[in-house]
Motif scaffolding. Structure first.
Motif, PDB file in Angstrom:
ATOM      1  N   PRO A  90       0.833  -1.214   0.000  1.00 45.77           N
ATOM      2  CA  PRO A  90       0.000   0.000   0.000  1.00 45.77           C
ATOM      3  C   PRO A  90       0.867   1.264   0.000  1.00 45.77           C
ATOM      4  CG  PRO A  90      -0.714  -1.557   1.697  1.00 45.77           C
ATOM      5  CD  PRO A  90       0.597  -2.049   1.179  1.00 45.77           C
ATOM      6  N   GLN A  91       0.335   2.322  -0.595  1.00 42.77           N
ATOM      7  CA  GLN A  91       1.018   3.607  -0.603  1.00 42.77           C
ATOM      8  C   GLN A  91       0.055   4.691  -0.150  1.00 42.77           C
ATOM      9  OE1 GLN A  91       3.735   4.534  -3.938  1.00 42.77           O
ATOM     10  NE2 GLN A  91       2.985   2.669  -4.911  1.00 42.77           N
ATOM     11  N   ARG A  92       0.622   5.731   0.473  1.00 43.85           N
ATOM     12  CA  ARG A  92      -0.190   6.869   0.927  1.00 43.85           C
ATOM     13  C   ARG A  92       0.458   8.168   0.476  1.00 43.85           C
ATOM     14  NH1 ARG A  92      -1.423   5.800   7.343  1.00 43.85           N
ATOM     15  NH2 ARG A  92      -1.134   3.554   7.376  1.00 43.85           N
ATOM     16  N   TRP A  93      -0.328   9.241   0.567  1.00 41.78           N
ATOM     17  CA  TRP A  93       0.233  10.570   0.342  1.00 41.78           C
ATOM     18  C   TRP A  93       1.238  10.854   1.455  1.00 41.78           C
ATOM     19  CZ3 TRP A  93      -0.123  12.871  -4.072  1.00 41.78           C
ATOM     20  CH2 TRP A  93      -1.269  12.777  -4.846  1.00 41.78           C
ATOM     21  N   ASN A  94       2.401  11.373   1.065  1.00 39.24           N
ATOM     22  CA  ASN A  94       3.427  11.732   2.042  1.00 39.24           C
ATOM     23  C   ASN A  94       4.114  12.985   1.528  1.00 39.24           C
ATOM     24  OD1 ASN A  94       5.714  11.981   3.670  1.00 39.24           O
ATOM     25  ND2 ASN A  94       5.988   9.770   3.873  1.00 39.24           N
ATOM     26  N   SER A  95       3.656  14.121   2.010  1.00 42.46           N
ATOM     27  CA  SER A  95       4.192  15.386   1.496  1.00 42.46           C
ATOM     28  C   SER A  95       5.671  15.534   1.822  1.00 42.46           C
ATOM     29  CB  SER A  95       3.398  16.563   2.074  1.00 42.46           C
ATOM     30  OG  SER A  95       3.473  16.564   3.493  1.00 42.46           O
ATOM     31  N   GLY A  96       6.102  14.978   2.968  1.00 39.34           N
ATOM     32  CA  GLY A  96       7.515  15.045   3.321  1.00 39.34           C
ATOM     33  C   GLY A  96       8.383  14.300   2.322  1.00 39.34           C
ATOM     34  N   ALA A  97       7.928  13.105   1.915  1.00 43.67           N
ATOM     35  CA  ALA A  97       8.686  12.313   0.943  1.00 43.67           C
ATOM     36  C   ALA A  97       8.707  13.004  -0.420  1.00 43.67           C
ATOM     37  CB  ALA A  97       8.071  10.921   0.819  1.00 43.67           C
ATOM     38  N   ILE A  98       7.584  13.641  -0.787  1.00 43.12           N
ATOM     39  CA  ILE A  98       7.544  14.353  -2.072  1.00 43.12           C
ATOM     40  C   ILE A  98       8.485  15.551  -2.040  1.00 43.12           C
ATOM     41  CG2 ILE A  98       6.062  15.719  -3.598  1.00 43.12           C
ATOM     42  CD1 ILE A  98       3.780  13.802  -2.849  1.00 43.12           C
ATOM     43  N   GLY A  99       8.507  16.252  -0.918  1.00 42.11           N
ATOM     44  CA  GLY A  99       9.433  17.376  -0.782  1.00 42.11           C
ATOM     45  C   GLY A  99      10.880  16.937  -0.883  1.00 42.11           C
ATOM     46  N   ARG A 100      11.225  15.817  -0.245  1.00 42.40           N
ATOM     47  CA  ARG A 100      12.586  15.288  -0.324  1.00 42.40           C
ATOM     48  C   ARG A 100      12.930  14.895  -1.766  1.00 42.40           C
ATOM     49  NH1 ARG A 100      12.245  11.366   3.390  1.00 42.40           N
ATOM     50  NH2 ARG A 100      11.560   9.814   1.856  1.00 42.40           N
ATOM     51  N   PHE A 101      11.969  14.263  -2.436  1.00 41.42           N
ATOM     52  CA  PHE A 101      12.172  13.858  -3.836  1.00 41.42           C
ATOM     53  C   PHE A 101      12.414  15.089  -4.709  1.00 41.42           C
ATOM     54  CE2 PHE A 101      11.033  12.481  -8.039  1.00 41.42           C
ATOM     55  CZ  PHE A 101      11.407  11.144  -8.108  1.00 41.42           C
ATOM     56  N   MET A 102      11.646  16.136  -4.476  1.00 42.41           N
ATOM     57  CA  MET A 102      11.762  17.356  -5.275  1.00 42.41           C
ATOM     58  C   MET A 102      13.140  17.995  -5.094  1.00 42.41           C
ATOM     59  SD  MET A 102       9.179  20.616  -5.238  1.00 42.41           S
ATOM     60  CE  MET A 102       9.416  21.010  -3.517  1.00 42.41           C
ATOM     61  N   ILE A 103      13.588  18.070  -3.853  1.00 39.95           N
ATOM     62  CA  ILE A 103      14.884  18.697  -3.583  1.00 39.95           C
ATOM     63  C   ILE A 103      16.026  17.843  -4.107  1.00 39.95           C
ATOM     64  CG2 ILE A 103      16.426  19.414  -1.711  1.00 39.95           C
ATOM     65  CD1 ILE A 103      13.915  20.169  -0.113  1.00 39.95           C
ATOM     66  N   PHE A 104      15.838  16.529  -4.092  1.00 39.33           N
ATOM     67  CA  PHE A 104      16.896  15.606  -4.533  1.00 39.33           C
ATOM     68  C   PHE A 104      17.048  15.607  -6.044  1.00 39.33           C
ATOM     69  CE2 PHE A 104      18.893  11.578  -5.455  1.00 39.33           C
ATOM     70  CZ  PHE A 104      19.793  11.393  -4.411  1.00 39.33           C
ATOM     71  N   PHE A 105      15.944  15.477  -6.770  1.00 39.32           N
ATOM     72  CA  PHE A 105      16.013  15.322  -8.225  1.00 39.32           C
ATOM     73  C   PHE A 105      15.895  16.640  -8.979  1.00 39.32           C
ATOM     74  CE2 PHE A 105      15.026  10.966  -7.056  1.00 39.32           C
ATOM     75  CZ  PHE A 105      15.826  10.236  -7.924  1.00 39.32           C
ATOM     76  N   GLY A 106      15.288  17.663  -8.358  1.00 40.10           N
ATOM     77  CA  GLY A 106      15.127  18.937  -9.069  1.00 40.10           C
ATOM     78  C   GLY A 106      16.448  19.565  -9.483  1.00 40.10           C
ATOM     79  N   PRO A 107      17.362  19.798  -8.543  1.00 42.67           N
ATOM     80  CA  PRO A 107      18.638  20.432  -8.920  1.00 42.67           C
ATOM     81  C   PRO A 107      19.480  19.598  -9.876  1.00 42.67           C
ATOM     82  CG  PRO A 107      18.242  20.629  -6.557  1.00 42.67           C
ATOM     83  CD  PRO A 107      17.201  19.694  -7.084  1.00 42.67           C
ATOM     84  N   MET A 108      19.178  18.280  -9.987  1.00 42.15           N
ATOM     85  CA  MET A 108      19.942  17.441 -10.914  1.00 42.15           C
ATOM     86  C   MET A 108      19.786  17.938 -12.348  1.00 42.15           C
ATOM     87  SD  MET A 108      19.772  13.332 -11.198  1.00 42.15           S
ATOM     88  CE  MET A 108      19.457  13.269  -9.461  1.00 42.15           C
ATOM     89  N   SER A 109      18.571  18.344 -12.704  1.00 41.63           N
ATOM     90  CA  SER A 109      18.371  18.876 -14.058  1.00 41.63           C
ATOM     91  C   SER A 109      19.082  20.202 -14.223  1.00 41.63           C
ATOM     92  CB  SER A 109      16.877  19.035 -14.339  1.00 41.63           C
ATOM     93  OG  SER A 109      16.302  20.010 -13.497  1.00 41.63           O
ATOM     94  N   SER A 110      19.275  20.902 -13.102  1.00 42.65           N
ATOM     95  CA  SER A 110      19.978  22.192 -13.183  1.00 42.65           C
ATOM     96  C   SER A 110      21.425  22.018 -13.597  1.00 42.65           C
ATOM     97  CB  SER A 110      19.899  22.903 -11.822  1.00 42.65           C
ATOM     98  OG  SER A 110      18.563  23.174 -11.472  1.00 42.65           O
ATOM     99  N   VAL A 111      22.023  20.873 -13.263  1.00 41.47           N
ATOM    100  CA  VAL A 111      23.405  20.602 -13.690  1.00 41.47           C
ATOM    101  C   VAL A 111      23.501  20.687 -15.212  1.00 41.47           C
ATOM    102  CG1 VAL A 111      25.222  18.846 -13.779  1.00 41.47           C
ATOM    103  CG2 VAL A 111      23.892  19.181 -11.671  1.00 41.47           C
ATOM    104  N   PHE A 112      22.533  20.119 -15.891  1.00 37.02           N
ATOM    105  CA  PHE A 112      22.575  20.100 -17.358  1.00 37.02           C
ATOM    106  C   PHE A 112      22.036  21.404 -17.946  1.00 37.02           C
ATOM    107  CE2 PHE A 112      22.681  15.814 -15.838  1.00 37.02           C
ATOM    108  CZ  PHE A 112      23.729  15.271 -16.575  1.00 37.02           C
TER     109      PHE A 112
END
Length: 916
Positions: free
Chosen positions: A776-798
């Motif tokens: 089962p999976q649930r909404w987890n705003s904390g996990a989404i925020g962590r995902f955003m901060i982790f993968f977002g700046p990766m595109s900034s490298v390119f």
């Protein structure tokens, strides 16, 4: 349907307490139009309560034996269907306005207006098109979803038992009113009709498990107990009578001989005449008031809101920073303001509501093909998040058809007398006929008993309830002999027996006989047979009315034993559910020995069983510990089931409950997701969020998987949108510090965002990896925020690599060459954003180990093609873009390849550390 209306206004809106606070005269005392309406309705109901039955029937233009079909049709034309006004569909223009009036659309409209008045008509057209397309897509999608949901809900219908009079063929040609015809020329029969077709004046029959379909005046009542909890807050059912006990009562809810739409029969039986239907009922009046209150968000909506606010918080931090940096470095505060507004739009997941609605609607339609009807779209997410399933035993783990296997005396020897008494009891009772009664009446050996049963005249009955767990009928074959025949659970029958029948001789029930009786019944239970005891006694012939106190001094004649074999599909379904992380718990009112045998046969461990008496003795804290330990609970009352479900929910579980009886209704309401079946009693279907058209755990398992797939696709979009938008804004922030011009114009940023959003419209149709469905999976705003901060700046490298490419290789490093710079980043940014759809949709290697669905492949490929075409084609100047050198695309391929490789490597690191 009435039940959907009731569910929508009370449970779905989260307004149980609101209804409980709305005492009738509190409404009447409030200023405004409600005051007159409440006062008028109160006076009418009090008058109805005190009017003699004959006068009331005459004033309603009906008959003691009901209306004819043509009369009912005529009344229906005048008063309308028995439906609450909330069911009226929104006008299309009102719906269109609601689809438009969100902060994001208003912001874009503002930008379009500013562009138009600052001599940028092309920008205004593009931004306006963005608003129009976004609004139109949402409007069309929600319209289609609403139609699909209504069509699915219409598949689950409730009916009422109504008396109808018909006229014999001999008098059809006469031009006389039906009521003026001689009584003998009318034929009276009971029919089942949809609740929506009931009209004032209809005579209806009520029994345990029925919803009260309208406001009614009772004509007869036998041990009738009605639950008014949703209307008054009373936890215990109230007894209703055919006569008003206190004529001075002025509060309608306290009137003894009135029942109200939306309440339900707990036990007993009655006949009643309908007084008010639809919006003219007490419930209809409350519904109008509830419509004026704001909807309380569901757990699903709270999850979406948490994610939305997370993105808004990022926007509130990033936008002012971008504004200040560009204002101070470029010295053009107007352009900086427009650019900051564009950044705000870029951080906003405009398509979130549309994607969520489309995904839920697609899931509901798919489930309908699997015989699962979704009454509330957002229940699908709870379906997938469920990690504990509580289920009744009878008809769920076992077959939905019970067989009468044995009929024996107290020693276990076959007995025809016990068979005859059981048949008389089941044949003459008018309350809720359960599966046991059906098995008795359909038993092949008993068909010869039908004529015997018809020789007996029914005197009275004492209906079943879940406290006594027995029911009695009183019959007479001759006027000088009355017999009370009682059947029910063994312990409850023994509690009112003083004697036993021993080979046509009566003997006192001694402790020794009691031990032998328990031994015999326990042996039957060990065989997996459900045992019902049968007892009787002779009564005075001059007595016409009987009550519970008359169930005393009975003689035990023996038992009828039923076989309820497990379904062949149960064991593999339970295994599949447990494999997918759903723990199955059995909550039943049945005997613990029978329950244990069935559970063992279907693969459920039942080394220890918690009984209802033990639950009763536990505090809430003790029960919270016990529900984690035990998986099988037996001999439960309805309130025990509700307590267990609530204890599991407080333990941070997402709890589903599957049931179809009156005794399941409290637990269905208490669960995160109530699941019932189309053959369930009305109150169970009303309380449920999801209806199964086939009572099978295999069907349920398929529904759980679809719920998880639906949620996985919603989560994909949220992660993609959040991380990509954040990375894009982060790149803008870095570029704004060093560049002498804007890294991308507001118009270009908006067009890029629009194209990226459209690349994801097919996400609801996407495939989902099996690993994502395993638990089962649930909404987890904390996990989404962590995902955003982790993968977002990766595109900034390119993005930074692209900035360097355009600055140093293609010399786009002055305000005069900024169009080339912006074109290069426009293409690279759009392509990396679109590729992220395929990179983040799976933990595996995209295109090789996990491929997206064809619709998603086509939409993303189309958007990437459009993104390259815009600066290279004839429309470039409209978007202030210019053609890129062909050598640029070689560099672009290297950047995209590097982006994909780095993202794939970081996915593995992230998944190992945080999960996916």
């Amino acid at each position: 349907m009435l039940q959907e209306a009731f569910s929508t206004f009370v449970r779905t809106h989260g307004l149980e307490r609101h209804f409980q606070r709305l005492a009738f005269f509190d409404i009447g005392k409030r200023p405004g139009a409600d005051n007159t309406l409440a006062s008028t309705l109160a006076k009418q109901l009090v008058s109805v309560s005190n009017t003699p039955v004959d006068g009331l029937i005459a004033s309603l233009g009906t008959h003691a034996n009901g209306l004819t079909e043509s009369q009912a049709d005529k009344i229906r034309q005048d008063v309308g269907l028995n439906e609450i006004g909330q069911g009226k569909a929104q006008r299309w223009w009102t719906h269109l306005w609601h689809c438009y009036r969100n902060p994001f659309s208003l912001l874009l409209t503002f930008l379009a207006t500013v562009s138009y008045f600052t001599d940028d008509p092309m920008g205004a057209v593009v931004i306006g098109s963005m608003v129009a397309l976004g609004t139109l897509i949402r409007f069309l999608q929600e319209t289609r979803s609403n139609k699909a949901a209504e069509k699915l809900k219409s598949m689950v219908s409730n009916t009422a038992t109504v008396l109808r009079r018909s006229i014999t063929e001999a008098v059809l040609g006469k031009s006389r009113e039906y009521f003026n015809l001689p009584e003998q020329q009318h034929q009276v029969h009971k029919v089942e009709i949809p609740i929506s077709r009931l009209v004032p004046g209809d005579i209806i029959a009520l029994s345990a498990g029925d919803m009260i379909p309208a406001d009614v005046r009772l004509l007869s009542a036998k041990h009738l107990f009605v639950s008014q909890a949703a209307m008054t807050g009373e936890s215990l059912p109230v007894e209703k009578f055919a006569q008003q006990v206190n004529p001075a009562t002025s509060n309608p809810l306290d009137l003894d001989n009135l029942c109200f739409m939306g309440t339900n029969v707990v036990s007993g039986a009655a006949t009643a005449v309908i007084v008010n239907t639809g919006k003219n009922t007490y419930f209809g009046m409350l519904a109008e008031r509830v419509l004026k209150t704001d909807r309380s968000p569901t757990a699903f909506q709270r999850g979406v809101n948490e994610v939305s606010w997370l993105l808004i918080r990022f926007m509130l931090v990033m936008v002012p920073i971008v504004l200040l940096i560009n204002g101070f470095t470029k010295h053009d505060w107007w352009s900086a303001s427009l650019f900051a507004l564009s950044i705000a739009v870029g951080l906003t997941p405009e398509m979130l509501l549309m994607i969520v609605t489309a995904t839920l609607a697609k899931g509901a339609i798919y489930l309908s093909q699997k015989k699962v009807i979704v009454k509330r779209l957002d229940a699908i997410q709870n379906f997938g998040a469920m990690n504990v399933l509580c289920t009744d035993k009878t008809g769920t783990l076992t077959q939905d058809r019970i067989f009468l296997e044995r009929h024996t005396d107290i020693y276990g020897t076959p007995s025809d007398k016990v068979l005859e008494y059981a048949y008389l009891n089941s044949y003459h009772q008018t309350g809720l006929k359960n599966l046991l009664d059906v098995a008795v009446l359909e038993h092949a050996e008993l068909q010869s008993k039908l004529n015997v049963a018809r020789r007996y005249r029914k005197i009275d009955e004492i209906p079943f309830d879940f406290q006594r767990r027995r029911m009695s009928v009183i019959v007479a074959e001759n006027e000088d002999r009355h017999f009370l025949i009682c059947k029910g659970a063994v312990d409850e029958i023994l509690s009112v027996c003083s004697r036993v029948d021993m080979h046509d001789a009566s003997a006192e029930l001694t402790p020794e006989l009691l031990d032998e009786i328990r031994t015999v019944t326990a042996a039957l239970n060990e065989e997996g047979l459900r045992v019902v005891a049968v007892a009787a006694r002779e009564c005075r012939p001059d007595k016409e009315s009987y009550d519970v106190v008359d169930e005393a001094g009975l003689t035990l004649f023996g038992y009828i034993a039923f076989l309820d074999p497990p379904k062949e599909s149960t064991a593999p379904a339970i295994e599949a559910l447990q494999k997918h992380g759903v723990r199955v718990k059995v909550l039943t009112g049945d005997n613990d020995k029978v329950t244990a045998k069935v559970c063992r046969e279907v693969g459920l461990t039942c080394d220890a069983i918690l009984l209802g008496a033990q639950v009763e003795a536990m505090s809430d804290a003790e029960l919270a510990v016990a529900v984690e330990r035990y998986d099988v609970f037996a001999k439960l009352t309805p309130l025990h089931k509700e307590r267990i479900v609530r204890a599991l929910r407080h333990g941070d579980h997402i709890v589903g409950f599957l049931g179809d009886g009156i005794n399941d209704a409290p637990a269905l309401r208490a669960a995160d997701i109530g699941i019932s079946v189309d053959s369930a009693v009305d109150i169970a279907k009303e309380a449920a969020d999801i209806i199964l058209l086939e009572k099978s755990l295999l069907v349920l398992e398929q529904g759980v998987m679809e719920g998880r797939k639906t949620f996985a696709n919603m989560l994909k979009y949220t992660k993609m949108s959040a991380s990509s938008n954040f990375g894009n804004v982060f790149s803008v922030l870095l570029a704004s510090v060093f560049l002498p011009f804007l890294p991308m114009l507001p118009l270009q940023l908006l067009v890029q965002n629009l194209l990226y959003d459209f690349s994801q419209v097919a996400i609801p149709l996407d495939n989902v990896d099996a690993e994502l469905l395993a638990k089962p999976q649930r909404w987890n705003s904390g996990a989404i925020g962590r995902f955003m901060i982790f993968f977002g700046p990766m595109s900034s490298v390119f993005d930074i690599a692209t900035f360097a490419l355009m600055w140093y290789v293609f010399r786009a490093n002055t305000p005069e060459t900024q169009t080339l710079f912006q074109s290069g980043w426009f293409v690279e940014g759009l392509l990396t954003q679109t590729l992220i759809v395929h990179m983040i949709r799976t933990r595996k290697i995209p295109f090789l180990q996990s491929r997206a669905s064809w619709p998603l492949l086509i939409t993303t490929a189309t958007i990437m093609t459009v993104g390259v075409f815009l600066p290279m084609g004839p429309f470039a100047e409209y978007f202030k873009l210019q053609a890129l050198p062909l050598s640029y695309f070689g560099w672009l391929l290297l950047i995209l390849l590097g982006y994909m490789l780095l993202t794939q490597a970081m996915k593995g690191f992230y998944a190992r550390r945080y999960g996916w």
